[in-house]
Design an enzyme around this catalytic site. Structure first.
Site, PDB file in Angstrom:
ATOM      1  N   LYS A 187      44.022   4.474   8.664  1.00  0.00           N
ATOM      2  CA  LYS A 187      42.732   3.895   8.271  1.00  0.00           C
ATOM      3  C   LYS A 187      42.132   4.739   7.148  1.00  0.00           C
ATOM      4  CE  LYS A 187      38.147   2.518   9.934  1.00  0.00           C
ATOM      5  NZ  LYS A 187      37.254   2.285  11.100  1.00  0.00           N
ATOM      6  N   GLU A 190      42.320   8.429  10.646  1.00  0.00           N
ATOM      7  CA  GLU A 190      41.344   8.051   9.616  1.00  0.00           C
ATOM      8  C   GLU A 190      40.939   9.259   8.777  1.00  0.00           C
ATOM      9  OE1 GLU A 190      36.847   6.099   9.184  1.00  0.00           O
ATOM     10  OE2 GLU A 190      37.864   6.075  11.119  1.00  0.00           O
TER      11      GLU A 190
END
Length: 329
Positions: free
Chosen positions: A221, A179
């Site tokens: 992500k 992420e």
């Protein structure tokens, strides 16, 4: 029974997380953050209250129709539901893959003008072995970038940490969610967000390749490329076009799927972004959501610690999850 090769097994889990019109529920707030949100909702913060709230989310009837995986923090991962089942065990029984947040937060990166570095690599291999033994299917590590402070050095440093984390996850049979979040707070322009996102995601995948991480066994992500929240929002089609352009330039085609974070955008708006991106013919990957606040904030306010409101709060949660999932169906 045939045992799948490790890389194939990881790829199958990554596909489960990002395919079939379902998304990932982020319920991994730290103890401090979750306690603050409980207090804001009028709920005295305690380990029991945090447990009850996460149990409310996980046990919403039919959640697996819209949600493929749930990200938990260490405290919740080790707790049990009221019926005695451990959270990761209950999740699997409910048709939802259990995941675990493993980073330990951010600290300033020296000599980089306020840029941050995410920590948590010390002892991570042993922690991942324990999580895997207790049923974790995937993990998450979040790097944080601000449009005004991101530099090539901070992008590479965070990309390197993400790559070390991802390599350790794959070594222990856990799918890493990587992420690299460019924050949407502030008043920056769309072009500034695009530049920062391109820098962060590009550095990440360069470091992943250098570390030998298999892109077929991970989930990305990222943020959507948007103007800052303090400015007027851009049309969904333009957000989708800018976001897709960055991803096409930086993300290998072998990545099984991309699960977008909400970043503080209102639920309806971020779902519009997701639907517009899903509709693009040049999109290479399955796209879905990995939202936290966008799905759960209204449910928390509805519940507010009252056992009589659990059912009503779960209905609010399910409605938000349905709305997000239908953005890609």
């Amino acid at each position: 029974m045939t045992t799948l090769p490790a890389t194939t097994a990881l790829a199958e889990i990554a596909h489960q997380l990002t395919g079939a019109g379902r998304g990932i529920l982020a319920a991994d707030e730290s103890i401090g953050t979750m306690s603050a949100r409980l207090e804001q909702a009028g709920v005295p913060a305690s380990e029991r209250a945090r447990r009850d709230y996460r149990e409310l989310l996980l046990t919403a009837d039919g959640l697996a129709r819209w949600i493929s995986g749930i990200i938990l923090c260490d405290e919740t991962f080790g707790q049990t539901l009221a019926d005695g089942r451990e959270f990761p065990v209950a999740a699997r029984e409910l048709g939802i893959l259990p995941g675990i947040k493993v980073d330990t937060g951010t600290t300033p990166l020296p000599n980089q003008g306020g840029a941050l570095i995410t920590e948590g690599l010390d002892g991570l291999g042993a922690r991942l072995a324990s999580y895997a033994e207790r049923g974790a299917a995937f993990a998450k590590w979040r790097a944080v970038f601000d449009v005004d402070t991101v530099t090539p050095t901070s992008a590479r440093a965070n990309g390197h940490a993400l790559a070390r984390y991802a390599a350790l996850c794959q070594q222990h049979g856990i799918v890493p969610i990587v992420e690299p979040e460019v924050l949407c707070t502030g008043d920056h322009e769309l072009a500034d967000a695009e530049r920062a996102t391109r820098l962060a995601v590009g550095a990440l995948f360069a470091e992943l390749a250098e570390a030998g991480v298999d892109p077929a066994g991970l989930v990305l992500k990222p943020n959507f490329v948007t103007p800052g929240l303090d400015t007027d929002p851009a049309p969904a089609a333009e957000v989708a076009a800018r976001t897709c352009a960055v991803l096409l330039d930086t993300v290998p085609a072998a990545v099984p799927g991309i699960a977008f974070l909400s970043g503080g955008h209102p639920t309806g708006r971020v779902c519009e972004y997701l639907a517009a991106l899903d509709a693009r013919p040049d999109r290479r990957w399955p796209v879905t959501f990995s939202f936290g606040r966008a799905l759960v904030s209204a449910a928390l306010r509805t519940w507010a610690g009252d056992p009589a409101e659990v059912g009503a709060a779960q209905l609010v949660l399910l409605d938000n999850c349905r709305t997000a999932a239908e953005s890609t169906r």
